[in-house]
Write a protein that holds these residues in place. Structure first.
Motif, short mmCIF file in Angstrom:
data_model
loop_
_atom_site.label_atom_id
_atom_site.label_comp_id
_atom_site.label_asym_id
_atom_site.label_seq_id
_atom_site.Cartn_x
_atom_site.Cartn_y
_atom_site.Cartn_z
N GLN A 223 47.32 150.46 71.58
CA GLN A 223 46.53 149.71 72.56
C GLN A 223 46.90 148.23 72.55
O GLN A 223 47.00 147.58 73.60
CB GLN A 223 45.04 149.87 72.27
CG GLN A 223 44.50 151.26 72.57
CD GLN A 223 43.00 151.33 72.36
OE1 GLN A 223 42.27 150.40 72.69
NE2 GLN A 223 42.53 152.43 71.82
N ARG B 281 50.84 143.88 79.00
CA ARG B 281 50.07 143.56 80.21
C ARG B 281 50.11 142.06 80.46
O ARG B 281 50.21 141.61 81.61
CB ARG B 281 48.63 144.04 80.07
CG ARG B 281 47.82 143.82 81.34
CD ARG B 281 46.42 144.40 81.25
NE ARG B 281 45.61 143.74 80.23
CZ ARG B 281 44.34 144.04 80.00
NH1 ARG B 281 43.75 145.00 80.69
NH2 ARG B 281 43.66 143.40 79.07
N TYR C 29 44.96 157.45 78.91
CA TYR C 29 43.93 156.43 78.98
C TYR C 29 43.84 155.71 77.64
O TYR C 29 44.27 156.25 76.60
CB TYR C 29 42.59 157.07 79.35
CG TYR C 29 42.54 157.52 80.79
CD1 TYR C 29 42.06 156.67 81.78
CD2 TYR C 29 43.02 158.78 81.16
CE1 TYR C 29 42.03 157.07 83.11
CE2 TYR C 29 43.01 159.19 82.49
CZ TYR C 29 42.52 158.33 83.46
OH TYR C 29 42.51 158.71 84.77
N PRO C 30 43.30 154.49 77.62
CA PRO C 30 43.26 153.72 76.37
C PRO C 30 42.66 154.47 75.19
O PRO C 30 43.14 154.33 74.06
CB PRO C 30 42.41 152.50 76.75
CG PRO C 30 42.69 152.30 78.21
CD PRO C 30 42.83 153.69 78.78
N VAL D 157 47.97 145.56 86.46
CA VAL D 157 46.83 144.87 87.08
C VAL D 157 47.24 143.54 87.72
O VAL D 157 46.97 143.28 88.90
CB VAL D 157 45.70 144.66 86.05
CG1 VAL D 157 44.73 143.58 86.52
CG2 VAL D 157 44.94 145.95 85.82
N LEU E 291 41.53 146.42 77.34
CA LEU E 291 42.06 147.32 78.37
C LEU E 291 40.90 147.92 79.16
O LEU E 291 39.81 148.14 78.64
CB LEU E 291 42.89 148.44 77.73
CG LEU E 291 44.12 148.01 76.92
CD1 LEU E 291 44.83 149.24 76.38
CD2 LEU E 291 45.06 147.17 77.75
N PHE E 292 41.15 148.20 80.43
CA PHE E 292 40.14 148.83 81.26
C PHE E 292 40.07 150.31 80.93
O PHE E 292 41.05 151.04 81.15
CB PHE E 292 40.45 148.60 82.74
CG PHE E 292 40.51 147.15 83.13
CD1 PHE E 292 39.35 146.38 83.15
CD2 PHE E 292 41.71 146.55 83.45
CE1 PHE E 292 39.40 145.03 83.49
CE2 PHE E 292 41.77 145.20 83.80
CZ PHE E 292 40.61 144.45 83.81
N ASN F 76 46.74 149.78 83.89
CA ASN F 76 46.34 148.61 83.11
C ASN F 76 47.46 147.57 83.09
O ASN F 76 47.21 146.37 83.29
CB ASN F 76 45.98 149.02 81.68
CG ASN F 76 44.49 149.21 81.46
OD1 ASN F 76 43.75 148.24 81.33
ND2 ASN F 76 44.06 150.46 81.44
#
Length: 396
Positions: free
Chosen positions: A142, A149, A133-134, A99, A87-88, A96
């Protein structure tokens, strides 16, 4: 459909990673590549999205040679899930997931509903998690995001390279169950690389077993378990191990237990099997989970029945039979919120080793076992654990 035709891969130093790979992967199935380190399983998978190119031979997707396709466009149409999630870190969870749809220039009005739909599919509330956020998520959460994703742009093919191997056993078990459920709903063509035979047997429709860059055996989990091609396959499958005995009764006064409920004590990830699995597959799942029975559930986790090792072994010679052909109805079950003394009394009177906890919709939500009761008692009433465990024939 994905086809490998006489595929070889030789690196510049002369090492031959793949030798004459001929394989057809069926559309809509989950195919597991498995083998020891260096067997060529990840290399074979990476040929599909051109992260690696063959030295000779062809890889075809729906009859088209992938070498004629733009590699960037090819990869945008193939989902990819890796072991370390990828993940970014500076993008929110929602961004994410979005994307690939953004890269494919989807209408922005379509992207947000798609992100929310996917997050709900893996039981992550978008209102809670979308703007996190991740680093704010657990490893298992995650990895769930990594999976959805890969699904975001609705690709026909998804590649999964040892996606759960870095997780703890409980998270791994949960994500395997999640993957099975998603696949039953979506019917994607999934290529799943793993080094764990128990995992392959649990999730796969077809297993491709590799060694030294060659395919040793291909087949359903049932056929490989029943008909291993050679000693290597037999060794790789491993010996069957079944734990647990059928002791008579629990033998403890329910009144000695404080008024807890089964929700506090139950195992929330009991060993389960879907009704269409073969008998050898079911035995292997039992071996991996070290249990002597499996609860049979459908894709909504509705409880259909139970199958024991004794029943499986008795019917094992019937090669075409599946779990649904031999499962039996559940004789006893309790609802969430049932008091622990009441549940223990049922187990004692009926001489049960475990007791299913089933919600109002018929879904299996947990399992009360002798072990889970002992653990609970150890926390609440350690003075009676020794007596309880002795009556069970177990170690406290």
């Amino acid at each position: 459909m994905i086809e490998f035709q006489q595929v070889n891969k030789v690196y510049d130093d002369g090492f031959q990673a793949l030798k004459d790979i001929n394989l057809t992967i069926k559309k809509g199935e989950l195919t597991a590549f498995i083998g020891p380190s260096g067997s060529g399983k990840s290399t074979t998978m990476k040929l599909i999205n051109r992260l690696i190119t063959p030295s000779s031979g062809k890889v075809l997707i729906n009859g088209e040679d992938i070498m004629t396709k733009n590699p960037v466009e090819l990869r945008r149409n193939i989902g990819y899930v890796i072991q370390n999630v990828g993940l970014f870190p500076h993008m929110t969870i929602g961004k994410n997931v979005a994307v690939i749809p953004h890269l494919k220039k989807w209408d922005p009005k379509k992207i947000e509903p798609r992100v929310e739909e996917l997050m709900r599919m893996v039981n992550l509330d978008p209102e809670v998690f979308r703007d996190r956020y991740p680093s704010e998520l657990s490893g298992g959460q995650q990895q769930r995001i990594g999976v959805i994703r890969a699904l975001a742009a609705d690709p026909d093919i998804i590649l999964m390279d040892e996606p759960f191997s870095a997780l703890d056993p409980i998270s791994r078990e949960q994500l395997q169950d999640e993957l099975i459920r998603l696949q039953e709903e979506l019917n994607k063509t999934i290529i799943f690389v793993t080094h764990d035979m128990d995992e392959a047997i649990k999730v796969a429709d077809t297993i491709v077993l590799m060694k030294d860059g060659e395919i040793v055996q291909t087949g359903t989990p049932e056929s490989i378990l029943r008909h291993p091609a050679n000693d290597f396959v037999r060794t790789f499958i491993g010996q069957k191990r079944l734990d647990g005995d059928m002791n008579d009764g629990i033998g403890i006064d329910p009144e000695s237990i404080r008024v807890s409920t089964v929700d506090e004590v139950m195992v929330t990830q009991p060993a389960t099997v879907t009704p269409n699995r073969g008998l050898a597959e079911a035995i292997k799942i039992m071996s991996g989970r070290k249990v002597d029975s499996l609860f049979v559930v459908d894709k909504q986790r509705k409880l259909l029945g139970i199958v024991s090792i004794y029943r499986l072994l008795n019917q094992y010679g019937e090669e075409n039979k599946t779990v649904k052909d031999i499962m039996r109805p559940i004789g006893y079950q309790v609802s969430p919120g049932t008091s622990l003394p009441e549940a223990v009394e049922i187990m004692s009177n009926a001489r049960l080793t475990n007791l299913a906890v089933v919600d109002d919709d018929g879904r299996l939500v947990g399992l009360l076992t002798r072990g889970s009761i002992v653990q609970h008692l150890n926390e609440v009433y350690p003075t009676i654990v020794e007596q309880f465990a002795s009556n069970l024939g177990e170690e406290a």
